[in-house]
Design a protein around this motif. Structure first.
Motif, PDB file in Angstrom:
ATOM      1  N   LEU A  35       7.451 -32.219 -26.383  1.00  0.00           N
ATOM      2  CA  LEU A  35       8.551 -31.800 -27.256  1.00  0.00           C
ATOM      3  C   LEU A  35       9.658 -32.847 -27.344  1.00  0.00           C
ATOM      4  O   LEU A  35      10.625 -32.652 -28.085  1.00  0.00           O
ATOM      5  CB  LEU A  35       9.143 -30.481 -26.751  1.00  0.00           C
ATOM      6  CG  LEU A  35       8.223 -29.263 -26.761  1.00  0.00           C
ATOM      7  CD1 LEU A  35       8.895 -28.083 -26.074  1.00  0.00           C
ATOM      8  CD2 LEU A  35       7.809 -28.911 -28.179  1.00  0.00           C
ATOM      9  N   GLU A  36       9.513 -33.913 -26.551  1.00  0.00           N
ATOM     10  CA  GLU A  36      10.498 -34.997 -26.493  1.00  0.00           C
ATOM     11  C   GLU A  36      11.875 -34.497 -26.078  1.00  0.00           C
ATOM     12  O   GLU A  36      12.894 -34.828 -26.686  1.00  0.00           O
ATOM     13  CB  GLU A  36      10.536 -35.765 -27.815  1.00  0.00           C
ATOM     14  CG  GLU A  36       9.207 -36.423 -28.148  1.00  0.00           C
ATOM     15  CD  GLU A  36       9.226 -37.216 -29.445  1.00  0.00           C
ATOM     16  OE1 GLU A  36      10.237 -37.185 -30.189  1.00  0.00           O
ATOM     17  OE2 GLU A  36       8.209 -37.878 -29.720  1.00  0.00           O
ATOM     18  N   VAL A  37      11.889 -33.672 -25.018  1.00  0.00           N
ATOM     19  CA  VAL A  37      13.135 -33.201 -24.428  1.00  0.00           C
ATOM     20  C   VAL A  37      13.121 -33.508 -22.942  1.00  0.00           C
ATOM     21  O   VAL A  37      12.071 -33.716 -22.338  1.00  0.00           O
ATOM     22  CB  VAL A  37      13.360 -31.683 -24.667  1.00  0.00           C
ATOM     23  CG1 VAL A  37      13.535 -31.398 -26.152  1.00  0.00           C
ATOM     24  CG2 VAL A  37      12.245 -30.847 -24.076  1.00  0.00           C
ATOM     25  N   GLU A  38      14.313 -33.553 -22.360  1.00  0.00           N
ATOM     26  CA  GLU A  38      14.474 -33.841 -20.937  1.00  0.00           C
ATOM     27  C   GLU A  38      14.818 -32.537 -20.217  1.00  0.00           C
ATOM     28  O   GLU A  38      15.724 -31.822 -20.642  1.00  0.00           O
ATOM     29  CB  GLU A  38      15.617 -34.844 -20.733  1.00  0.00           C
ATOM     30  CG  GLU A  38      15.426 -36.151 -21.492  1.00  0.00           C
ATOM     31  CD  GLU A  38      14.491 -37.113 -20.793  1.00  0.00           C
ATOM     32  OE1 GLU A  38      14.528 -37.183 -19.552  1.00  0.00           O
ATOM     33  OE2 GLU A  38      13.727 -37.793 -21.491  1.00  0.00           O
ATOM     34  N   ILE A  39      14.098 -32.247 -19.150  1.00  0.00           N
ATOM     35  CA  ILE A  39      14.310 -30.990 -18.425  1.00  0.00           C
ATOM     36  C   ILE A  39      14.200 -31.176 -16.915  1.00  0.00           C
ATOM     37  O   ILE A  39      13.744 -32.203 -16.436  1.00  0.00           O
ATOM     38  CB  ILE A  39      13.291 -29.903 -18.839  1.00  0.00           C
ATOM     39  CG1 ILE A  39      11.861 -30.352 -18.504  1.00  0.00           C
ATOM     40  CG2 ILE A  39      13.433 -29.534 -20.299  1.00  0.00           C
ATOM     41  CD1 ILE A  39      10.969 -29.262 -18.012  1.00  0.00           C
ATOM     42  N   CYS A  40      14.573 -30.121 -16.211  1.00  0.00           N
ATOM     43  CA  CYS A  40      14.271 -29.937 -14.798  1.00  0.00           C
ATOM     44  C   CYS A  40      13.437 -28.664 -14.707  1.00  0.00           C
ATOM     45  O   CYS A  40      13.658 -27.727 -15.475  1.00  0.00           O
ATOM     46  CB  CYS A  40      15.534 -29.716 -13.974  1.00  0.00           C
ATOM     47  SG  CYS A  40      16.648 -31.112 -13.949  1.00  0.00           S
ATOM     48  N   ALA A  41      12.502 -28.638 -13.779  1.00  0.00           N
ATOM     49  CA  ALA A  41      11.703 -27.440 -13.531  1.00  0.00           C
ATOM     50  C   ALA A  41      11.709 -27.169 -12.037  1.00  0.00           C
ATOM     51  O   ALA A  41      11.479 -28.079 -11.233  1.00  0.00           O
ATOM     52  CB  ALA A  41      10.281 -27.627 -14.041  1.00  0.00           C
ATOM     53  N   ALA A  42      11.980 -25.921 -11.674  1.00  0.00           N
ATOM     54  CA  ALA A  42      12.044 -25.527 -10.273  1.00  0.00           C
ATOM     55  C   ALA A  42      11.224 -24.266 -10.057  1.00  0.00           C
ATOM     56  O   ALA A  42      11.181 -23.386 -10.917  1.00  0.00           O
ATOM     57  CB  ALA A  42      13.497 -25.270  -9.863  1.00  0.00           C
ATOM     58  N   VAL A  43      10.586 -24.191  -8.898  1.00  0.00           N
ATOM     59  CA  VAL A  43       9.859 -22.989  -8.495  1.00  0.00           C
ATOM     60  C   VAL A  43      10.381 -22.563  -7.130  1.00  0.00           C
ATOM     61  O   VAL A  43      10.517 -23.395  -6.225  1.00  0.00           O
ATOM     62  CB  VAL A  43       8.338 -23.232  -8.425  1.00  0.00           C
ATOM     63  CG1 VAL A  43       7.617 -22.036  -7.809  1.00  0.00           C
ATOM     64  CG2 VAL A  43       7.771 -23.534  -9.808  1.00  0.00           C
ATOM     65  N   VAL A  44      10.684 -21.270  -7.016  1.00  0.00           N
ATOM     66  CA  VAL A  44      11.089 -20.693  -5.736  1.00  0.00           C
ATOM     67  C   VAL A  44      10.111 -19.591  -5.361  1.00  0.00           C
ATOM     68  O   VAL A  44       9.403 -19.057  -6.218  1.00  0.00           O
ATOM     69  CB  VAL A  44      12.529 -20.116  -5.777  1.00  0.00           C
ATOM     70  CG1 VAL A  44      13.551 -21.176  -6.157  1.00  0.00           C
ATOM     71  CG2 VAL A  44      12.617 -18.921  -6.710  1.00  0.00           C
ATOM     72  N   ASP A  45      10.107 -19.233  -4.066  1.00  0.00           N
ATOM     73  CA  ASP A  45       9.321 -18.088  -3.627  1.00  0.00           C
ATOM     74  C   ASP A  45      10.143 -16.814  -3.825  1.00  0.00           C
ATOM     75  O   ASP A  45      11.267 -16.867  -4.337  1.00  0.00           O
ATOM     76  CB  ASP A  45       8.845 -18.271  -2.180  1.00  0.00           C
ATOM     77  CG  ASP A  45       9.972 -18.361  -1.170  1.00  0.00           C
ATOM     78  OD1 ASP A  45      11.108 -17.916  -1.458  1.00  0.00           O
ATOM     79  OD2 ASP A  45       9.723 -18.885  -0.071  1.00  0.00           O
ATOM     80  N   CYS A  46       9.603 -15.680  -3.411  1.00  0.00           N
ATOM     81  CA  CYS A  46      10.288 -14.388  -3.620  1.00  0.00           C
ATOM     82  C   CYS A  46      11.609 -14.271  -2.880  1.00  0.00           C
ATOM     83  O   CYS A  46      12.443 -13.444  -3.227  1.00  0.00           O
ATOM     84  CB  CYS A  46       9.394 -13.238  -3.178  1.00  0.00           C
ATOM     85  SG  CYS A  46       7.891 -13.099  -4.118  1.00  0.00           S
ATOM     86  N   SER A  47      11.786 -15.088  -1.859  1.00  0.00           N
ATOM     87  CA  SER A  47      13.039 -15.078  -1.114  1.00  0.00           C
ATOM     88  C   SER A  47      14.064 -16.035  -1.707  1.00  0.00           C
ATOM     89  O   SER A  47      15.180 -16.137  -1.213  1.00  0.00           O
ATOM     90  CB  SER A  47      12.786 -15.463   0.350  1.00  0.00           C
ATOM     91  OG  SER A  47      11.914 -14.541   0.945  1.00  0.00           O
ATOM     92  N   GLY A  48      13.673 -16.750  -2.741  1.00  0.00           N
ATOM     93  CA  GLY A  48      14.577 -17.673  -3.400  1.00  0.00           C
ATOM     94  C   GLY A  48      14.589 -19.076  -2.824  1.00  0.00           C
ATOM     95  O   GLY A  48      15.420 -19.894  -3.205  1.00  0.00           O
ATOM     96  N   HIS A  49      13.657 -19.360  -1.915  1.00  0.00           N
ATOM     97  CA  HIS A  49      13.597 -20.696  -1.318  1.00  0.00           C
ATOM     98  C   HIS A  49      12.816 -21.643  -2.214  1.00  0.00           C
ATOM     99  O   HIS A  49      11.741 -21.298  -2.715  1.00  0.00           O
ATOM    100  CB  HIS A  49      12.953 -20.639   0.072  1.00  0.00           C
ATOM    101  CG  HIS A  49      13.737 -19.803   1.021  1.00  0.00           C
ATOM    102  ND1 HIS A  49      14.971 -20.180   1.507  1.00  0.00           N
ATOM    103  CD2 HIS A  49      13.485 -18.582   1.550  1.00  0.00           C
ATOM    104  CE1 HIS A  49      15.431 -19.242   2.302  1.00  0.00           C
ATOM    105  NE2 HIS A  49      14.550 -18.256   2.338  1.00  0.00           N
ATOM    106  N   LEU A  50      13.339 -22.839  -2.404  1.00  0.00           N
ATOM    107  CA  LEU A  50      12.717 -23.832  -3.275  1.00  0.00           C
ATOM    108  C   LEU A  50      11.357 -24.249  -2.731  1.00  0.00           C
ATOM    109  O   LEU A  50      11.214 -24.579  -1.558  1.00  0.00           O
ATOM    110  CB  LEU A  50      13.640 -25.059  -3.381  1.00  0.00           C
ATOM    111  CG  LEU A  50      13.257 -26.117  -4.401  1.00  0.00           C
ATOM    112  CD1 LEU A  50      13.293 -25.556  -5.816  1.00  0.00           C
ATOM    113  CD2 LEU A  50      14.203 -27.310  -4.286  1.00  0.00           C
ATOM    114  N   VAL A  51      10.346 -24.222  -3.592  1.00  0.00           N
ATOM    115  CA  VAL A  51       8.987 -24.627  -3.232  1.00  0.00           C
ATOM    116  C   VAL A  51       8.623 -25.932  -3.931  1.00  0.00           C
ATOM    117  O   VAL A  51       7.998 -26.804  -3.338  1.00  0.00           O
ATOM    118  CB  VAL A  51       7.959 -23.528  -3.583  1.00  0.00           C
ATOM    119  CG1 VAL A  51       6.543 -23.960  -3.220  1.00  0.00           C
ATOM    120  CG2 VAL A  51       8.317 -22.215  -2.896  1.00  0.00           C
ATOM    121  N   ALA A  52       9.034 -26.078  -5.208  1.00  0.00           N
ATOM    122  CA  ALA A  52       8.718 -27.299  -5.961  1.00  0.00           C
ATOM    123  C   ALA A  52       9.824 -27.578  -6.964  1.00  0.00           C
ATOM    124  O   ALA A  52      10.445 -26.652  -7.495  1.00  0.00           O
ATOM    125  CB  ALA A  52       7.382 -27.150  -6.688  1.00  0.00           C
TER     126      ALA A  52
END
Length: 149
Positions: A35-52
């Motif tokens: 899409l030629e856009v700049e982004i950040c992508a984040a994944v957390v677990d159910c407790s809200g802790h960052l995984v990726a």
């Protein structure tokens, strides 16, 4: 015994694993590049802790925390950030309370990660226009094979 069986049920909760989390953020970045856009992508677990977490090279810096907070909101509450915003709009006390809560964000682009209806975590995308953030997150969820939101 009753106690050991009950304890197993209490503590049983599935969480997203590293491989799936990385697949989601990679998928999001790939779609953003298309899409030629700049982004950040984040994944957390159910407790809200960052995984990726992954970001485009030139994304605006505030998008980093926004993506993480969108993922946190969707992953801990089990609803999209848009749905949570609509709920907060209809309840003034909830909206006032949100102003004092760190990490809860109602900008579009946060989606719960579910498989067969079970909540595994949250995906947050930030940096593009709202509708592009949502599209990119939905595409990643679909591409990796999680429940569509």
């Amino acid at each position: 015994s009753f106690w050991s069986r009950t304890m197993k049920e209490i503590f049983k909760q599935s969480q997203i694993n590293n491989a799936a989390a990385m697949a989601l953020v990679n998928s999001a970045i790939k779609k953003a590049e298309e899409l030629e856009v700049e982004i950040c992508a984040a994944v957390v677990d159910c407790s809200g802790h960052l995984v990726a977490f992954l970001r485009s090279d030139s994304v605006v810096r505030p998008a980093i925390e926004y993506a993480i907070d969108k993922a946190y909101t969707a992953g801990t509450l089990g609803v999209t950030t848009e749905a949570f915003y609509k709920r907060a709009q209809s309840k003034p006390a909830l909206a006032m309370g949100l102003a004092n809560r760190p990490r809860v964000l109602v900008f579009p682009g946060g989606l719960p990660i579910k498989l067969n209806g079970e909540l595994l975590g949250g995906l947050g995308v930030s940096g593009a226009q709202d509708e592009e953030d949502v599209l990119i997150a939905q595409n990643a969820i679909k591409e990796i094979g999680f429940d569509r939101v």
